[in-house]
Motif scaffolding. Structure first.
Motif, PDB file in Angstrom:
ATOM      1  N   ARG A   1     -55.577  12.418 108.000  1.00 38.62           N
ATOM      2  CA  ARG A   1     -54.136  12.263 108.176  1.00 38.62           C
ATOM      3  C   ARG A   1     -53.548  13.485 108.884  1.00 38.62           C
ATOM      4  NH1 ARG A   1     -51.172   8.997 104.624  1.00 38.62           N
ATOM      5  NH2 ARG A   1     -51.714   6.885 105.197  1.00 38.62           N
TER       6      ARG A   1
ATOM      7  N   THR B   1     -57.678  10.058 103.796  1.00 36.22           N
ATOM      8  CA  THR B   1     -57.323   8.815 103.089  1.00 36.22           C
ATOM      9  C   THR B   1     -58.330   7.756 103.491  1.00 36.22           C
ATOM     10  OG1 THR B   1     -55.928   7.994 104.871  1.00 36.22           O
ATOM     11  CG2 THR B   1     -54.825   9.232 103.156  1.00 36.22           C
TER      12      THR B   1
ATOM     13  N   THR C   1     -55.696  14.205 114.117  1.00 41.94           N
ATOM     14  CA  THR C   1     -55.104  13.141 113.296  1.00 41.94           C
ATOM     15  C   THR C   1     -55.647  11.778 113.733  1.00 41.94           C
ATOM     16  OG1 THR C   1     -53.111  14.399 112.901  1.00 41.94           O
ATOM     17  CG2 THR C   1     -52.912  12.009 112.707  1.00 41.94           C
TER      18      THR C   1
ATOM     19  N   LYS D   1     -45.249  11.894 110.947  1.00 36.66           N
ATOM     20  CA  LYS D   1     -44.633  10.955 110.005  1.00 36.66           C
ATOM     21  C   LYS D   1     -43.240  10.599 110.511  1.00 36.66           C
ATOM     22  CE  LYS D   1     -47.134  12.388 105.925  1.00 36.66           C
ATOM     23  NZ  LYS D   1     -47.129  13.140 104.691  1.00 36.66           N
TER      24      LYS D   1
ATOM     25  N   THR E   1     -50.198   3.753 107.939  1.00 39.90           N
ATOM     26  CA  THR E   1     -49.102   4.632 107.493  1.00 39.90           C
ATOM     27  C   THR E   1     -48.896   4.467 105.996  1.00 39.90           C
ATOM     28  OG1 THR E   1     -47.416   2.934 107.834  1.00 39.90           O
ATOM     29  CG2 THR E   1     -47.927   4.343 109.725  1.00 39.90           C
TER      30      THR E   1
END
Ligand code: 4AD
Ligand code: MG
Length: 453
Positions: free
Chosen positions: A25, A39, A66, A108, A125
């Motif tokens: 992430r 994740t 990322t 984000k 997300t």
């Protein structure tokens, strides 16, 4: 089966060696080490990996951006960082798939509108990962609710020749070529066929055999409603119960909503907290109220009186005999009752042919369950089980006798009182997540003018 992050995070004590496979992430570098937030989608929480700068695998770090997918082996240890129980002290690291700087989810805070344009990536997300984990849990809870009560799951057809709601909002299913004139009897099924708008009619045949049944499947509506609550393809839960009247039907519908709210509260605590914080700050209190307060019931005629007496100037005038508009439904649920409310006994003229006529001759035993923030989440009725009344209603609405002969047979042979309802699964998901647009609780939404993927 490979261990998921959700299973790893449930560990009771530190472990010498675990393997995490997932996506990065974020990555943060300090002098002596790098921190990878990992994740794998199996739960809301991630796991922080600490990679010592002296490790041989640390040379991969510059290539890890990322979105990169990795396999990490290390020790699960107590985390000194606040807000997380565990972290992984990385021993070894492998890159499974690189993601370069063009990966769209770099930061984000993208808007749901933007994320809709990348529906194939948005499940990664926090928001959409949460929505779709909840969707799966809720689907299972739907089955549990009915199975615990002895209902049988029936798979009603997706392709059908009958228009259940009689509104003509159906997608045609055909193998006929455009621009080649052919007769309906020459088409694949030998008659015009459509994608189903509801499994109810076929569900009734099974309720009149197995007693209590439910269907849970995709339904399709070709209505040109470009609203936040309408999709052209959505899932509906449709129980149908022999020997139930309208009031037993309403009771089951209320229990059904409560059960699913309870399931959300007890089975998805991390997602619930996230939605309450970032999507709708009143969510938890509204759901809690749904469990604590009995649902109200108001007849359509009383509802019309209430709306007329409200002193509100609605965009659509309130007239007995007309359908309730969203603004009326929302006034009733959000302001008058301030909670879920069922409106019942609607005017006959605005409802489909299958609803049971009341003795007053002008209303039918219909009900809609309305919730704050959304309006109608369930629509149902007691069905007309009297042969003569049913055929009169069918003739009045101009239905083709041949097409519905089988349906009329259910009244000709051992007819019983029965009732059922349809719950819009996406509307339920909007209610339990606080997400305000139906496009954001469907994996790949279909709405007028929009069907990519
Ligand atoms: O009120 P509806 O049209 O009722 C029926 O189809 C009945 N045959 C159901 C039954 O008695 N078995 O639809 C039922 C529910 C609505 O209350 C709403 O929640 C949902 O289905 N719904 C939609 N959801 C998303 N997009 C649409 N276009 C929807 N149309 C209905
Ligand atoms: Mg309805």
């Amino acid at each position: 089966m490979l261990e998921t992050l959700s299973q790893i995070l449930a560990s009771e004590s530190p472990r010498a060696s675990i393997t995490v496979r997932g996506w990065v992430r974020t990555k943060r570098d300090s002098k002596s080490c790098s921190f990878l937030e990992l994740t794998d989608g199996s739960c809301f929480k991630g796991l922080q990996g600490v990679v010592d700068a002296g490790l041989p695998c640390a040379e991969l770090l510059p290539r890890i951006l990322t979105g990169t997918s990795v396999e990490v082996v290390g020790a699960l240890i107590d985390s000194p960082a606040p807000g997380q129980k565990w972290e992984v002290q990385v021993h070894d690291l492998k890159i499974l798939g690189e993601a370069d700087a063009s990966y769209p989810l770099q930061k984000k805070g993208h808007t749901p509108e933007f994320l809709r344009t990348i529906a194939h990536l948005r499940p990664r997300t926090n928001l959409f990962g949460s929505v779709f984990r909840v969707r799966s849990k809720m689907a299972f809870a739907v089955h549990r609710f009915f199975q615990e009560r002895g209902f049988f799951h029936v798979h009603t057809p997706i392709i059908t020749s009958s228009d259940c709601e009689g509104a003509g909002e159906m997608f045609r299913v055909t193998t006929q070529k455009p621009n080649v004139p052919t007769k309906p009897e020459e088409d694949f099924f030998g008659r015009p066929t459509y994608l189903t708008v509801s499994g109810q009619l076929q569900g009734e045949a099974f309720a009149c055999a197995l007693g209590n049944i439910y269907t849970f499947g995709p339904t399709f509506r070709a209505e040109n409603s470009n609203t936040a609550r309408h999709a052209a393809e959505f899932w509906m839960i449709e129980p149908e119960m022999a020997f139930y009247d309208l009031f037993a039907d309403m009771t089951l519908a209320e229990e059904n909503v409560r059960y699913l709210v309870q399931a959300m509260m007890s089975e998805c605590p991390d997602e619930l907290e996230f939605f309450n914080k970032f999507v709708d700050k009143a969510l938890i209190s509204r759901l809690q109220q749904t469990l604590d307060k009995p649902f109200e019931r108001i007849s359509y005629s009383e509802a019309v009186e209430l709306l007329l007496k409200s002193g509100r100037s609605f965009e659509h005038p309130v007239v007995w005999g007309e359908g309730l508009q969203t603004e009326h439904e929302r006034f009733l649920a959000e302001e008058h009752v301030q909670g879920p409310v069922t409106i019942y006994n609607y005017p006959k003229a605005i409802k489909p042919f299958y609803m049971r006529q009341n003795d007053d001759e002008r209303t039918v035993a219909a009900m809609d369950l309305l919730v704050p923030g959304i309006g109608e989440i369930i629509g149902g009725s007691q069905r007309e089980e009297r042969l003569d009344r049913l055929t009169t209603a069918m003739n009045a609405q101009g239905l083709d006798e041949e097409t519905y002969r089988w349906y009329v047979d259910l009244r000709r042979y051992g007819s019983v009182p029965h009732a059922g309802y349809g719950m819009g699964f996406e509307r339920l998901l909007m209610f339990v997540t606080g997400v305000s647009n139906i496009r954001d609780v469907v994996a790949f939404a279909r709405t007028p003018g929009h069907a990519p993927y």
